[in-house]
Design an enzyme around this catalytic site. Structure first.
Site, PDB file in Angstrom:
ATOM      1  N   ASP A 247       6.544  20.058  -6.891  1.00 30.86           N
ATOM      2  CA  ASP A 247       5.974  21.168  -6.127  1.00 30.86           C
ATOM      3  C   ASP A 247       6.806  22.439  -6.274  1.00 30.86           C
ATOM      4  O   ASP A 247       6.359  23.518  -5.896  1.00 30.86           O
ATOM      5  CB  ASP A 247       5.921  20.813  -4.638  1.00 30.86           C
TER       6      ASP A 247
ATOM      7  N   ASP B 253       6.674  19.086  -0.928  1.00 32.13           N
ATOM      8  CA  ASP B 253       7.957  18.413  -0.789  1.00 32.13           C
ATOM      9  C   ASP B 253       8.511  17.904  -2.121  1.00 32.13           C
ATOM     10  O   ASP B 253       9.693  17.868  -2.316  1.00 32.13           O
ATOM     11  CB  ASP B 253       7.862  17.258   0.213  1.00 32.13           C
TER      12      ASP B 253
ATOM     13  N   ASP C  89      -0.815  -8.099   2.897  1.00 28.76           N
ATOM     14  CA  ASP C  89      -0.709  -6.674   2.503  1.00 28.76           C
ATOM     15  C   ASP C  89      -0.314  -5.851   3.733  1.00 28.76           C
ATOM     16  O   ASP C  89      -1.112  -5.699   4.657  1.00 28.76           O
ATOM     17  CB  ASP C  89      -2.060  -6.223   1.948  1.00 28.76           C
TER      18      ASP C  89
ATOM     19  N   GLU D  56      -3.709   0.433   4.888  1.00 31.29           N
ATOM     20  CA  GLU D  56      -5.053   0.140   4.414  1.00 31.29           C
ATOM     21  C   GLU D  56      -5.317  -1.351   4.521  1.00 31.29           C
ATOM     22  O   GLU D  56      -6.370  -1.788   4.970  1.00 31.29           O
ATOM     23  CB  GLU D  56      -5.231   0.592   2.957  1.00 31.29           C
TER      24      GLU D  56
ATOM     25  N   LYS E 141      -7.933  -7.326  -5.014  1.00 33.76           N
ATOM     26  CA  LYS E 141      -8.614  -6.092  -4.623  1.00 33.76           C
ATOM     27  C   LYS E 141      -7.832  -4.918  -5.199  1.00 33.76           C
ATOM     28  O   LYS E 141      -6.614  -5.010  -5.362  1.00 33.76           O
ATOM     29  CB  LYS E 141      -8.720  -5.986  -3.095  1.00 33.76           C
TER      30      LYS E 141
ATOM     31  N   ASP F 295      -2.412  20.360   1.771  1.00 28.08           N
ATOM     32  CA  ASP F 295      -2.553  19.020   1.220  1.00 28.08           C
ATOM     33  C   ASP F 295      -3.517  18.233   2.086  1.00 28.08           C
ATOM     34  O   ASP F 295      -3.474  18.345   3.308  1.00 28.08           O
ATOM     35  CB  ASP F 295      -1.187  18.321   1.200  1.00 28.08           C
TER      36      ASP F 295
ATOM     37  N   PHE G  66       1.093  -5.563  -5.059  1.00 24.81           N
ATOM     38  CA  PHE G  66       0.615  -4.424  -5.849  1.00 24.81           C
ATOM     39  C   PHE G  66       1.672  -4.053  -6.872  1.00 24.81           C
ATOM     40  O   PHE G  66       2.847  -3.957  -6.564  1.00 24.81           O
ATOM     41  CB  PHE G  66       0.363  -3.241  -4.907  1.00 24.81           C
ATOM     42  N   THR G  67       1.259  -3.857  -8.104  1.00 27.61           N
ATOM     43  CA  THR G  67       2.202  -3.324  -9.088  1.00 27.61           C
ATOM     44  C   THR G  67       1.545  -2.139  -9.781  1.00 27.61           C
ATOM     45  O   THR G  67       0.311  -2.010  -9.797  1.00 27.61           O
ATOM     46  CB  THR G  67       2.558  -4.364 -10.183  1.00 27.61           C
TER      47      THR G  67
ATOM     48  N   ARG H  38      -2.280  -2.440 -10.601  1.00 27.37           N
ATOM     49  CA  ARG H  38      -2.914  -1.595  -9.590  1.00 27.37           C
ATOM     50  C   ARG H  38      -3.860  -2.417  -8.716  1.00 27.37           C
ATOM     51  O   ARG H  38      -4.922  -1.966  -8.325  1.00 27.37           O
ATOM     52  CB  ARG H  38      -3.637  -0.420 -10.258  1.00 27.37           C
TER      53      ARG H  38
END
Lengths: 567, 691
Positions: B531, B527, B341, B345, B392, B304, B374-375, B379
């Site tokens: 997967d 995980d 935020d 990031e 943003k 990954d 953020f929702t 997005r």
């Protein structure tokens, strides 16, 4: 060793190496069922044979069917050869009027020729009618050789195929090898031999009066036709008791070179067939070179021992190499070379008496056979024999690179290891087992011509030659007794079929496997490292077992000789 | 179970009980599992009987025979000891695990809503239990409601609590771990006695140990070799009697035992146990030895991107405004939008704005700003302050937002200008994506300002690791949800061989199937519940301990630390295990040459004195030669126990290099070492006067 001797050895090696690629290419086409230059003439004959036999040449066989077919064919061949020998007195082409061959000798001989051993407990010119020689022995010379190549082809297909169910069709392999390879070469070769003075007739033996006035019977017959296949098919069964030392079998240096070359030709070329079929000729060359290293080491030791000669004779003023039991027309070097060639390649033809070799020279001959006839080896047999060692070598060494072992993309797992060990086991079992009994019971001891280590070597050599399907004799041993006829017969059967059946099982198992692509993490199977590894495993796994036996035979004889004692 | 708890090789707590175990393992049922050592035990018994018979009949030379018999038994005991030591390390770990399995009281939820106290051992699969702060989770299960911090030190050795919550990929809980805060409802997924900890105990103890396919094959080889040497030895009496001599049974047995591959035979199971143990100390549980072997064979590693190849968090590295907007203006808006935020990031944007433009962090409250979180629908995230809104988010989300807002925006009357700025923004975003970054568009009141360049930080040293893997012949494939352009750039930077972009569980599974169809073995870690199919399909599937129950069931290994980078070490441990086996087998077989040269002359000297010439080591007497060989054969087992437990030194190199090194050390070394060893023992034996 003379310069001439070295040159002859070099010429021989050069011719064999030069033949590997072209013959390999031709054999590959034959075994793949492709068209060859002989297809125009032989194609209709081939298809006709299938039609008569009711064989569908496009239908391939599972390994078990392949093995069963092969066993059935061999059993039929054995039965036929046995019956011809027992009934030869009633059958035509018997100008000398020979009676039936004694039962145990006929059993031994039938097994011997069926298994490509050509151990001869009998003397050809005083036992076998022309019909027996031609329709019995020579037929088996052809088909036993073709059987060997067929098994090798099946095993190669096992490596070359992925997720397959079949390994080929035994009838087709047998027919094509005989028709496209053995017969054409033998026809041409026999004509050359006739040109060089080898007899080919059906006349009764000539009775002549010598210049001294004595009456002498000179044996002759269809010799040339048997000579070519005897060597090309690594059979080795002579027309005459003296085998290729007899001037009618092997008159001169040229015929001798033809004989030696044809002994190695197919066995050497099969390594190339292997390389071609698995898509990388280097894989074949690696095996060929490993064989070559062992062969040249054997030649070096034997030539050195024979050229050095016997120190005890030197002490009484008889200088020079060991000429006892050798033909003056061949000399020390070529006799030594032939001895190594014939024992390395499971042929068993001889041009000199191996019993008369120096102890170490005789030991090389024995060791060549004890290793399992894998130095070039018998046609086909040498190849599938060496692959068994490759499997063992790859299995042990493959782990050392941190992967479960694989060869040519095929995982080497429990089944392959089991079958390989089973096959490797049969030689110690047959050679050491029978020898240890033969040297203690009266029936075994009474045939020995010498006492001490030399006598021991006679018995050891006989079982080694039988079990390894070589067929050469150490001389000295009176082998035509019920005890030796039966036990050597059994040794030959064990040495042949206890290797062939596991080899076919491996072929079937490999063919069914997926093929893993190679990466830099894959064990390299070309190059000096692999060659060294393979040679090491052959010597340690194949050779060490026989250390005690060799110590009590040729080794002690050699050491005693150095101290002034002969046996 | 963490690394510091690993027992050292010379730990008295392991060695002392192992001595007792060495004798207990003389039980024929235990010996029968190992064909080579079983044969040694049988012939030892035979010689013991012969010795007793000779003692009764008063035969001469009993001292020599007695010593040989003793050393034969030592050979068997040393082999048992090696296995016991290997098991001992696991037993110590099992002991500490067992302590966590104490009887617990579970709060079994009834349909009515209340709960009854029930012993943990009586829970059945499907029962619902409530676990509150301070409770021990009674059995393995899946969280169906709630969120809690859980101390999993019992299994991972890591004392920092982890979060377990319903839904998502962190829903599996393990019996024996403790809830520290809050509560969760758990559906029991494992019946009593077969929980994860029970399986761990069985695994580390070696109780469930079954021979792996390669071990079986190796055992066949060793048994075959033993049979071959049996033929070599049982035929000697016949040969000797022909020569007019006699070889005592005990000497034949000595030769036989030295020839058969006792070294590898004795250490084989210890090597296997130690391999599993190395993984356990690495906090990885292999569900079978087969999985460890397969790890050594892996051709393709699926890794990954996030967390394995790159650091988990992307960082802002640049502000790229559209034409007509200054970098500072963009930075200012971006900072404002990110003040509240708390994602890594977001924080990195604030940090970059401060570092590059000296923009200090401002207080949301004093700005009268309200945070728009953020929702999944928008997005986007941002702030609203003084009638102005800054957002943003992903480029396509922001563009959609702009298009919707266009009707009332400042550019509403100028579609041309708007189209230009959209095009300019998209061009910048594409540039960033091509370079492997993630573009984050910023918009203020419907006006596109520019793009924040979020960069994936490739882990230090990972490139070298991939180069090593390539040398080992292993192909690495990066799995990422990024678009192909971004994925290609990161793949190039990290040096992986291939990548799968916009990965979904389905195309991941397909990739594994495709590789396997080419004959390759594939390893992956995962995980999430989605997967599970890929984990089950992969030859080596490492499930993260934090993952779902489904993932943990599907994988054949569990990584207790949930560190996907470990896949690389797992492969190395698998390879090391196989290499150790191969090296000791080679060593064992190569030893035979010297042993022959010691025993054969000694054996036959009485009737063929000439064979004294083969005594190349110059051993003192036939008795001392035979005794030295058998002593060497026994002691070498003990000497190699550390190697078999630690494994041979592993280096990342191509197969050719590995083979030539190991052949030199264990092949050639195996031929030479016993010549020296037997000679030294002979000198000692002679000096002490034992023979």
């Amino acid at each position: 060793m003379t310069i001439n001797g070295w040159i002859q050895i070099l010429v021989f090696v050069g011719i064999v190496v030069a033949l590997v690629k072209p013959l390999g290419g031709y054999l590959t086409r034959v075994l793949n069922g492709e068209r060859t230059i002989l297809s125009v003439a032989l194609g209709p004959l081939e298809r006709g044979l299938y039609r008569i036999a009711g064989v569908n040449e496009r239908e391939e066989q599972h390994w078990t069917t392949y093995a069963a077919t092969m066993l059935f064919f061999n059993l039929a061949g054995f039965a036929m050869l046995y019956l011809i020998q027992r009934l030869q007195g009633e059958l035509p082409f018997n100008p000398q009027g020979f009676g039936p061959v004694e039962a145990t000798s006929a059993f031994n001989t039938a097994v011997s020729f069926m298994t490509n051993t050509n151990w001869q407990g009998y003397a050809g010119e005083t036992t076998m009618s022309y019909l027996t020689q031609m329709a019995g022995l020579t037929v088996q010379n052809f088909v036993s050789a073709a059987t060997g190549v067929a098994i090798a082809a099946a095993l190669i297909r096992g490596f070359a195929r992925a997720s397959g169910k079949t390994v080929g069709n035994f009838w087709v392999d047998l027919t094509r090898v005989t028709l496209y390879v053995l017969l054409p070469v033998c026809i041409v070769g026999s004509l050359v031999l006739v040109w060089q003075g080898v007899p080919q007739n059906l006349n009764p033996y000539a009775v002549v009066t010598t210049v001294e006035g004595a009456r002498q019977t000179i044996a002759q017959g269809p010799v040339a036709s048997q000579m070519m296949i005897k060597h090309l098919g690594t059979n080795g069964g002579g027309f005459f008791n003296a085998n290729a030392a007899h001037p009618f079998e092997n008159p001169n240096a040229l015929t001798n070179l033809i004989h030696m070359t044809s002994i190695f030709a197919i066995g050497a070329a099969l390594t190339n067939v292997f390389g071609r079929m698995v898509g990388n000729e280097k894989k074949g060359w690696a095996i060929f070179i490993a064989m070559g290293v062992l062969f040249l080491a054997g030649v070096a030791v034997t030539c050195w021992a024979e050229a050095a000669g016997n120190p005890l004779l030197h002490a009484v003023g008889l200088e020079g190499g060991n000429m006892e039991g050798k033909e003056t027309r061949f000399g020390v070097a070529v006799s030594a070379l032939f001895a190594v060639v014939t024992t390395a390649a499971s042929c068993g033809a001889v041009i000199a008496m191996h019993a008369s070799f120096m102890p170490l020279g005789g030991m090389v001959a024995m060791l060549n056979m004890m290793l399992g006839e894998i130095i070039i080896g018998g046609v086909g047999a040498g190849f599938y024999g060496v692959i068994l060692f490759v499997i063992v070598a790859i299995f042990v060494a493959g782990l050392m690179v941190g992967r479960t072992p694989e060869y040519l993309g095929k995982k080497i797992e429990a089944k392959e290891v089991k079958m390989a060990m089973l096959a490797v086991l049969c030689l110690p079992l047959a050679i050491l087992g029978f020898t240890s009994v033969a040297v203690v019971i009266p029936a075994g001891l009474s045939s020995l011509a010498h006492a001490g280590p030399h006598g021991f070597s006679e018995a050891l050599y006989a079982y080694t030659s039988g079990a390894a399907n070589n067929g050469s004799a150490f001389a000295g041993l009176s082998a035509n007794t019920p005890w030796y006829n039966i036990t050597i017969g059994l040794a030959m059967l064990m040495g042949r079929f206890m290797v062939i059946v596991p080899a076919l099982a491996i072929a079937g198992s490999l063919a069914a496997k997926k093929s893993v692509p190679a990466s830099s993490g894959t064990l390299p199977t070309t190059g000096p490292l692999f060659v060294g590894l393979l040679v090491g495993v052959i010597l340690v796994v194949g050779g060490l077992t026989f250390f005690p036996a060799l110590a009590l035979g040729p080794v002690v004889e050699h050491l005693a000789m150095l101290k002034g004692q002969m046996f | 179970m963490n690394q510091s708890r690993s027992a050292s090789l010379i730990d008295a707590r392991i060695l002392v009980p192992a001595i007792g175990d060495a004798f207990r393992k003389l039980d024929p049922r235990s010996l029968a599992r190992n064909p080579v050592m079983f044969v040694v035990a049988v012939v030892s018994l035979l010689t013991t009987v012969v010795l007793v018979r000779d003692a009764v009949s008063g035969a001469a030379g009993l001292g020599f025979s007695l010593q040989l018999v003793l050393w034969l038994w030592f050979t068997v005991l040393f082999a048992n000891f090696a296995e016991a030591v290997a098991e001992g390390r696991g037993k110590a770990q099992a002991e500490s695990l067992r302590r966590t399995r104490s009887e617990t009281q579970a709060k079994l939820l009834s349909d009515g809503g209340g709960y009854t106290m029930t012993p943990g051992s009586s829970l059945r699969v499907g029962d619902l239990v409530l676990v509150e702060a301070g409770d021990i989770i009674p059995s393995d299960g899946e969280v169906i409601a709630g969120v809690a911090s859980v101390n999993e030190a019992a299994i991972t050795g890591e004392s920092a609590p982890v979060i377990r919550e319903s839904g998502g990929d962190r829903s599996a809980v393990t019996g024996g771990t403790q809830v520290l805060s809050d509560w969760i409802r758990v559906r029991i997924t494992a019946p009593a006695g077969s929980t994860f900890i029970d399986r761990m105990i069985a695994l580390v103890e070696g109780a469930e140990r079954q021979k792996t396919p390669n071990e079986i094959a190796l055992n066949i080889l060793l048994a075959g070799m033993s049979l071959i040497f049996l033929m070599a030895v049982v035929t000697i009496p016949g040969f000797a009697s022909y020569a007019g001599g006699h070889v005592p049974v005990i000497v034949l047995v000595a030769l036989f035992v030295t020839l058969i591959p006792t070294t590898i035979g004795a250490l084989l199971s210890a090597i296997g146990i130690a391999g599993m143990d190395r993984l356990v100390r690495f906090n990885v549980l292999a569900m079978s030895g087969r999985a460890v072997e397969a790890a050594g064979d892996v051709d393709t590693l699926l890794l990954d991107k996030t967390g394995t190849i790159t650091l988990g968090n992307r960082q802002a590295s640049e502000f790229r405004p559209v034409e007509g907007v200054s970098e500072r203006e963009l930075a200012d808006a971006a900072q404002l939008a990110s003040l509240a935020d708390e994602t890594p990031e977001g924080r990195s944007i604030v940090v970059l704005a401060k570092e590059k433009y000296g923009l200090r962090g401002r207080d949301m409250a004093s700005l009268h700003a309200t945070f728009a979180p953020f929702t999944a629908q928008t997005r986007m995230s941002g702030v609203d302050l003084d009638g102005s809104s800054i957002r943003k988010g992903a480029v396509d989300a922001v563009l959609k937002h702009v298009a919707l807002a266009a009707h009332g925006g400042p550019d509403a009357g100028n579609p041309q200008a708007r189209a230009d700025s959209v095009r300019a923004l998209q061009a910048i975003a594409d540039d960033i994506a091509r370079a492997g970054g993630t573009p984050l568009a910023v918009v203020r009141d419907g006006r596109l300002l520019g793009v924040i360049y979020l960069k994936d930080i490739v882990k230090g040293g990972i490139r070298e690791r991939f180069a090593e893997l390539r040398r080992m012949g292993i192909r690495t494939v990066m799995i990422t949800g990024d678009n192909p352009m971004t994925a290609a750039a990161i793949a190039a930077e990290a040096g992986v061989d291939d990548f799968l972009a916009q990965a979904t569980p389905e195309n991941k599974l397909q990739l594994i199937r495709d590789e396997q169809a080419k004959g390759k073995l594939v390893a992956m870690c995962g995980d999430g519940a989605n997967d599970a199919p890929a984990l089950a399909q992969a030859d080596v599937g490492v499930a993260m301990n934090t993952g779902t129950v489904a993932a943990r069931e599907a994988g054949n290994m569990v990584d207790l630390d949930s560190d996907p980078t470990k896949l690389i070490e797992i492969v190395e441990i698998g390879k090391q295990l196989l290499m150790t086996r191969g090296a000791l087998t080679t060593f064992s077989i190569a030893n035979d040459v010297a042993k022959y040269f010691a025993i054969i002359p000694a054996m036959f000297l009485a009737f063929y004195p000439q064979l004294g010439a083969l005594n190349v080591m110059g051993l003192a007497t036939p008795q001392s030669a035979i005794l030295s060989a058998i002593i060497f054969n026994a002691l070498i087992i003990v000497a190699l126990i550390p190697l078999s437990l630690k494994g041979v030194k592993y280096r990342a190199a191509g197969a050719g290099a590995l083979l030539s090194r190991n052949l030199l050390v264990y092949g050639l070394g195996g031929v030479i070492a016993p010549f020296i060893g037997i000679k030294l023992i002979d000198m000692a034996v002679t000096a002490i006067g034992l023979a």
